[in-house]
Design an enzyme around this catalytic site. Sequence first.
Site, short mmCIF file in Angstrom:
data_model
loop_
_atom_site.label_atom_id
_atom_site.label_comp_id
_atom_site.label_asym_id
_atom_site.label_seq_id
_atom_site.Cartn_x
_atom_site.Cartn_y
_atom_site.Cartn_z
N LYS A 59 0.80 -1.22 0.00
CA LYS A 59 0.00 0.00 0.00
C LYS A 59 0.84 1.28 0.00
O LYS A 59 0.36 2.33 -0.45
CB LYS A 59 -0.93 0.00 1.20
CG LYS A 59 -2.09 -0.98 1.10
CD LYS A 59 -3.14 -0.50 0.13
CE LYS A 59 -4.42 -1.31 0.22
NZ LYS A 59 -5.47 -0.79 -0.67
N SER A 320 1.15 -9.79 -0.33
CA SER A 320 0.88 -8.35 -0.35
C SER A 320 1.09 -7.64 0.98
O SER A 320 1.22 -6.41 1.00
CB SER A 320 -0.54 -8.09 -0.87
OG SER A 320 -1.49 -8.74 -0.06
#
Length: 335
Positions: A59, A320
């Site tokens: 992110k 992720s």
Amino acid sequence: MGLIDQKLLPTAADVDGAAARLKGVAVRTPLINAPVLDERLGARVFLKAEILQRTGSFKFRGAYNRVSQIPADKRSAGVVAYSSGNHAQGVAAAAKLLGMRATIVMPNDAPKAKIARTRGYGAEVVLYDRAGGEDRVSIADRLVKEHGATMVPPFDDPMIIAGQGTIGIEIAEDLDRLGLKPDIVVVGVSGGGLAAGISLGIKSRAPAARLFTAEPEDFDDTLRSFLRGERVANDKATGTICDALMSNTPGEWTFPINKELIGQGISASDEEVGAAVRYAFMELKLVVEPGGAIGLAALLAGKLDNVVDIRGKTVVAILSGGNVDVEMFAKLIAG
């Protein structure tokens, strides 16, 4: 907002621009190959370790790409974001690097570690009750109006998408150095920013690659949207260990890209995700949060078997994020 004008959607050129912006700021995370995983799956398997990115997840890439492009005369008012944790930390860290104030709206049931780390980057955290039906977007909109701040959405923004797409560039470049091309890429999806960005980055360099989204069971709005040809929503707001993957519906900006460049998906149960978290730790010595392990979980559970033959192929899954509470992690690796 109505239908997005296709001419306004981010392109591979936007991803290239984000790569230049992030150079020397974001970590170029390793693409890990483990023989034990190759042997188990009968393929050449690579894991993109965004668990080693700044703030512990992918992110940061999109957040920095977006925040760094806020005009100088608007920076003093700061930024506002809403997130269950990883985007929160990414925005908080980006704002700190750029000397800006950040206010983050987070659910009160988000992992404590994510809330603490967001505050640790200097952000103000505003908690809300998602199980009770409070609307995080409305809260964030109010804060934007109060402060005159800039909203930094978690996925539905061209600059966010482009920033996440730098992962796709790195995957293609690192495989190219090995004389390989990605045959199959599995990307975890919630709102779809990561998948949209990676598909732009990958397809511009390896157009023959097939991409698949991976989601938790009962939170497979992207898969169902692919099948329907239009955006559909989940029935539930909570109820999976994948706290990072509970967006209600695909994004308005992300879905057109994912529909065109991906168009196919798979899902995994919480039990399968827990097994993947455990496998990553025990066999690969990697710490991955449940949402970050969804792609690996789908591969280990054979979810692609009825869709595509991966044997002998070059397969990539994205790890992720690695921001998992100690208590949750201990429970999952204990089995």
